[in-house]
Design a protein around this motif. Structure first.
Motif, PDB file in Angstrom:
ATOM      1  N   GLU A   1       0.845  -1.176   0.026  1.00 26.60           N
ATOM      2  CA  GLU A   1      -0.057  -0.124  -0.011  1.00 26.60           C
ATOM      3  C   GLU A   1       1.086   1.252   0.082  1.00 26.60           C
ATOM      4  O   GLU A   1       0.472   2.467  -0.627  1.00 26.60           O
ATOM      5  CB  GLU A   1      -0.978  -0.199   1.400  1.00 26.60           C
ATOM      6  CG  GLU A   1      -1.915   1.033   1.102  1.00 26.60           C
ATOM      7  CD  GLU A   1      -2.645   1.085   2.276  1.00 26.60           C
ATOM      8  OE1 GLU A   1      -3.257  -0.217   2.921  1.00 26.60           O
ATOM      9  OE2 GLU A   1      -3.779   1.991   2.471  1.00 26.60           O
ATOM     10  N   ARG A   2       1.977   1.171   0.801  1.00 30.09           N
ATOM     11  CA  ARG A   2       2.865   2.317   0.838  1.00 30.09           C
ATOM     12  C   ARG A   2       3.510   2.768  -0.689  1.00 30.09           C
ATOM     13  O   ARG A   2       3.660   4.023  -0.862  1.00 30.09           O
ATOM     14  CB  ARG A   2       3.969   2.181   2.013  1.00 30.09           C
ATOM     15  CG  ARG A   2       4.774   3.045   2.150  1.00 30.09           C
ATOM     16  CD  ARG A   2       5.963   2.837   3.253  1.00 30.09           C
ATOM     17  NE  ARG A   2       6.974   3.951   3.621  1.00 30.09           N
ATOM     18  CZ  ARG A   2       7.702   3.801   4.272  1.00 30.09           C
ATOM     19  NH1 ARG A   2       8.193   2.681   4.740  1.00 30.09           N
ATOM     20  NH2 ARG A   2       8.507   5.077   4.576  1.00 30.09           N
ATOM     21  N   THR A   3       3.479   1.734  -1.240  1.00 30.66           N
ATOM     22  CA  THR A   3       4.264   2.075  -2.747  1.00 30.66           C
ATOM     23  C   THR A   3       3.545   2.994  -3.596  1.00 30.66           C
ATOM     24  O   THR A   3       3.809   3.887  -4.067  1.00 30.66           O
ATOM     25  CB  THR A   3       4.302   0.648  -3.404  1.00 30.66           C
ATOM     26  OG1 THR A   3       5.188  -0.090  -2.621  1.00 30.66           O
ATOM     27  CG2 THR A   3       4.957   0.899  -4.628  1.00 30.66           C
ATOM     28  N   PHE A   4       2.062   2.708  -3.517  1.00 31.97           N
ATOM     29  CA  PHE A   4       1.275   3.716  -4.258  1.00 31.97           C
ATOM     30  C   PHE A   4       1.330   5.097  -4.008  1.00 31.97           C
ATOM     31  O   PHE A   4       1.182   6.165  -4.781  1.00 31.97           O
ATOM     32  CB  PHE A   4      -0.375   3.175  -4.364  1.00 31.97           C
ATOM     33  CG  PHE A   4      -0.466   1.925  -5.376  1.00 31.97           C
ATOM     34  CD1 PHE A   4      -0.974   2.214  -6.463  1.00 31.97           C
ATOM     35  CD2 PHE A   4       0.236   0.788  -5.205  1.00 31.97           C
ATOM     36  CE1 PHE A   4      -1.176   1.319  -7.580  1.00 31.97           C
ATOM     37  CE2 PHE A   4       0.030  -0.146  -6.229  1.00 31.97           C
ATOM     38  CZ  PHE A   4      -0.638   0.128  -7.125  1.00 31.97           C
ATOM     39  N   SER A   5       1.451   5.488  -2.670  1.00 30.03           N
ATOM     40  CA  SER A   5       1.399   6.939  -2.362  1.00 30.03           C
ATOM     41  C   SER A   5       2.674   7.365  -2.331  1.00 30.03           C
ATOM     42  O   SER A   5       2.829   8.618  -2.571  1.00 30.03           O
ATOM     43  CB  SER A   5       1.072   6.923  -0.687  1.00 30.03           C
ATOM     44  OG  SER A   5       1.959   6.281   0.037  1.00 30.03           O
ATOM     45  N   ARG A   6       3.990   6.542  -2.576  1.00 26.95           N
ATOM     46  CA  ARG A   6       5.161   7.316  -2.572  1.00 26.95           C
ATOM     47  C   ARG A   6       6.004   7.210  -3.916  1.00 26.95           C
ATOM     48  O   ARG A   6       7.038   7.871  -3.977  1.00 26.95           O
ATOM     49  CB  ARG A   6       6.134   6.697  -1.463  1.00 26.95           C
ATOM     50  CG  ARG A   6       5.513   7.142  -0.054  1.00 26.95           C
ATOM     51  CD  ARG A   6       6.647   6.776   0.944  1.00 26.95           C
ATOM     52  NE  ARG A   6       7.713   7.285   0.967  1.00 26.95           N
ATOM     53  CZ  ARG A   6       8.909   6.641   1.439  1.00 26.95           C
ATOM     54  NH1 ARG A   6       8.742   5.744   2.390  1.00 26.95           N
ATOM     55  NH2 ARG A   6      10.026   7.300   1.307  1.00 26.95           N
ATOM     56  N   ASN A   7       5.471   6.091  -4.809  1.00 28.31           N
ATOM     57  CA  ASN A   7       6.450   5.873  -5.606  1.00 28.31           C
ATOM     58  C   ASN A   7       6.037   5.842  -7.263  1.00 28.31           C
ATOM     59  O   ASN A   7       4.746   5.821  -7.385  1.00 28.31           O
ATOM     60  CB  ASN A   7       6.954   4.419  -5.450  1.00 28.31           C
ATOM     61  CG  ASN A   7       8.064   4.247  -4.335  1.00 28.31           C
ATOM     62  OD1 ASN A   7       9.259   4.563  -4.571  1.00 28.31           O
ATOM     63  ND2 ASN A   7       7.472   3.826  -3.309  1.00 28.31           N
ATOM     64  N   ILE A   8       6.678   6.087  -8.239  1.00 28.85           N
ATOM     65  CA  ILE A   8       6.591   5.868  -9.656  1.00 28.85           C
ATOM     66  C   ILE A   8       6.676   4.422  -9.728  1.00 28.85           C
ATOM     67  O   ILE A   8       7.756   3.741  -9.577  1.00 28.85           O
ATOM     68  CB  ILE A   8       7.577   6.755 -10.314  1.00 28.85           C
ATOM     69  CG1 ILE A   8       7.583   8.087  -9.812  1.00 28.85           C
ATOM     70  CG2 ILE A   8       7.125   6.493 -11.868  1.00 28.85           C
ATOM     71  CD1 ILE A   8       6.439   8.829  -9.858  1.00 28.85           C
ATOM     72  N   LEU A   9       5.687   4.020 -10.529  1.00 24.97           N
ATOM     73  CA  LEU A   9       5.586   2.604 -10.757  1.00 24.97           C
ATOM     74  C   LEU A   9       5.664   2.228 -12.309  1.00 24.97           C
ATOM     75  O   LEU A   9       5.390   3.018 -13.154  1.00 24.97           O
ATOM     76  CB  LEU A   9       4.477   1.936 -10.395  1.00 24.97           C
ATOM     77  CG  LEU A   9       3.994   1.696  -9.033  1.00 24.97           C
ATOM     78  CD1 LEU A   9       2.609   1.341  -8.630  1.00 24.97           C
ATOM     79  CD2 LEU A   9       5.299   0.883  -8.276  1.00 24.97           C
ATOM     80  N   ALA A  10       6.665   1.317 -12.849  1.00 21.88           N
ATOM     81  CA  ALA A  10       6.938   1.143 -14.299  1.00 21.88           C
ATOM     82  C   ALA A  10       7.180  -0.347 -14.518  1.00 21.88           C
ATOM     83  O   ALA A  10       7.423  -1.309 -13.497  1.00 21.88           O
ATOM     84  CB  ALA A  10       8.359   1.890 -14.478  1.00 21.88           C
ATOM     85  N   TRP A  11       7.116  -0.665 -15.587  1.00 22.23           N
ATOM     86  CA  TRP A  11       7.779  -2.083 -16.361  1.00 22.23           C
ATOM     87  C   TRP A  11       8.908  -2.070 -17.076  1.00 22.23           C
ATOM     88  O   TRP A  11       8.901  -1.105 -17.888  1.00 22.23           O
ATOM     89  CB  TRP A  11       6.421  -2.579 -17.207  1.00 22.23           C
ATOM     90  CG  TRP A  11       5.286  -2.961 -16.301  1.00 22.23           C
ATOM     91  CD1 TRP A  11       4.035  -2.380 -16.124  1.00 22.23           C
ATOM     92  CD2 TRP A  11       4.935  -4.225 -15.772  1.00 22.23           C
ATOM     93  NE1 TRP A  11       3.299  -2.879 -15.436  1.00 22.23           N
ATOM     94  CE2 TRP A  11       3.797  -4.002 -15.202  1.00 22.23           C
ATOM     95  CE3 TRP A  11       5.777  -5.481 -15.799  1.00 22.23           C
ATOM     96  CZ2 TRP A  11       3.064  -5.053 -14.567  1.00 22.23           C
ATOM     97  CZ3 TRP A  11       5.193  -6.267 -15.025  1.00 22.23           C
ATOM     98  CH2 TRP A  11       3.754  -6.429 -14.374  1.00 22.23           C
ATOM     99  N   PHE A  12       9.802  -2.847 -16.752  1.00 22.92           N
ATOM    100  CA  PHE A  12      10.861  -3.043 -17.833  1.00 22.92           C
ATOM    101  C   PHE A  12      10.975  -4.436 -18.287  1.00 22.92           C
ATOM    102  O   PHE A  12      10.111  -5.209 -17.849  1.00 22.92           O
ATOM    103  CB  PHE A  12      12.268  -2.698 -16.793  1.00 22.92           C
ATOM    104  CG  PHE A  12      12.476  -1.265 -16.519  1.00 22.92           C
ATOM    105  CD1 PHE A  12      11.820  -0.687 -15.244  1.00 22.92           C
ATOM    106  CD2 PHE A  12      13.420  -0.587 -17.015  1.00 22.92           C
ATOM    107  CE1 PHE A  12      12.111   0.472 -14.897  1.00 22.92           C
ATOM    108  CE2 PHE A  12      13.639   0.703 -16.620  1.00 22.92           C
ATOM    109  CZ  PHE A  12      12.787   1.256 -15.761  1.00 22.92           C
TER     110      PHE A  12
END
Length: 120
Positions: free
Chosen positions: A26-37
């Motif tokens: 849950e913390r990831t969504f509020s703080r991070n940019i998400l990407a696919w490599f």
């Protein structure tokens, strides 16, 4: 600690579709940019797509065929891949960064990867 878990890879014929999923804490969504490599055998890991509050960005090689999306209620990020070809064969990784970037070195949290194989 950011946790990312990918799923949805597999074997598909050229022209087919797959949808990859990435479950994030849950913390990831509020703080991070998400990407696919992705990383093909013998090649460097390369940027595929990114989602941020400023919108989505795609590599030229997948533009018009792949779509990144997210479901905040489920803490999920998806990569819909259409019209796949043999050059899309690779291990696909979900990654998080605090920087809006395509640079693989700026992403400090990674999932374990999921294999996508496209047969011609």
């Amino acid at each position: 600690q950011v946790q990312l878990v990918e799923s949805g890879g597999g074997l598909v014929q050229a022209g087919g579709s797959l949808r990859l999923s990435c479950a994030a804490s849950e913390r990831t969504f509020s703080r991070n940019i998400l990407a696919w490599f992705r990383q093909a055998p013998g090649k460097e890991r390369e940027f595929v797509a990114r989602w941020s509050g400023f919108g989505t960005v795609y590599a030229d090689s997948v533009k018009g065929r792949f779509t990144i999306s997210r479901d905040d209620a489920k803490n999920m990020v998806y990569l819909q891949m259409n019209n796949l070809n043999a050059e899309d064969t690779a291990v696909y990784y979900c990654a998080a960064s605090t920087t809006i970037t395509r640079n693989v070195r700026e992403y400090d949290s990674w999932g374990q990867g999921t294999q996508v194989t496209v047969s011609s």
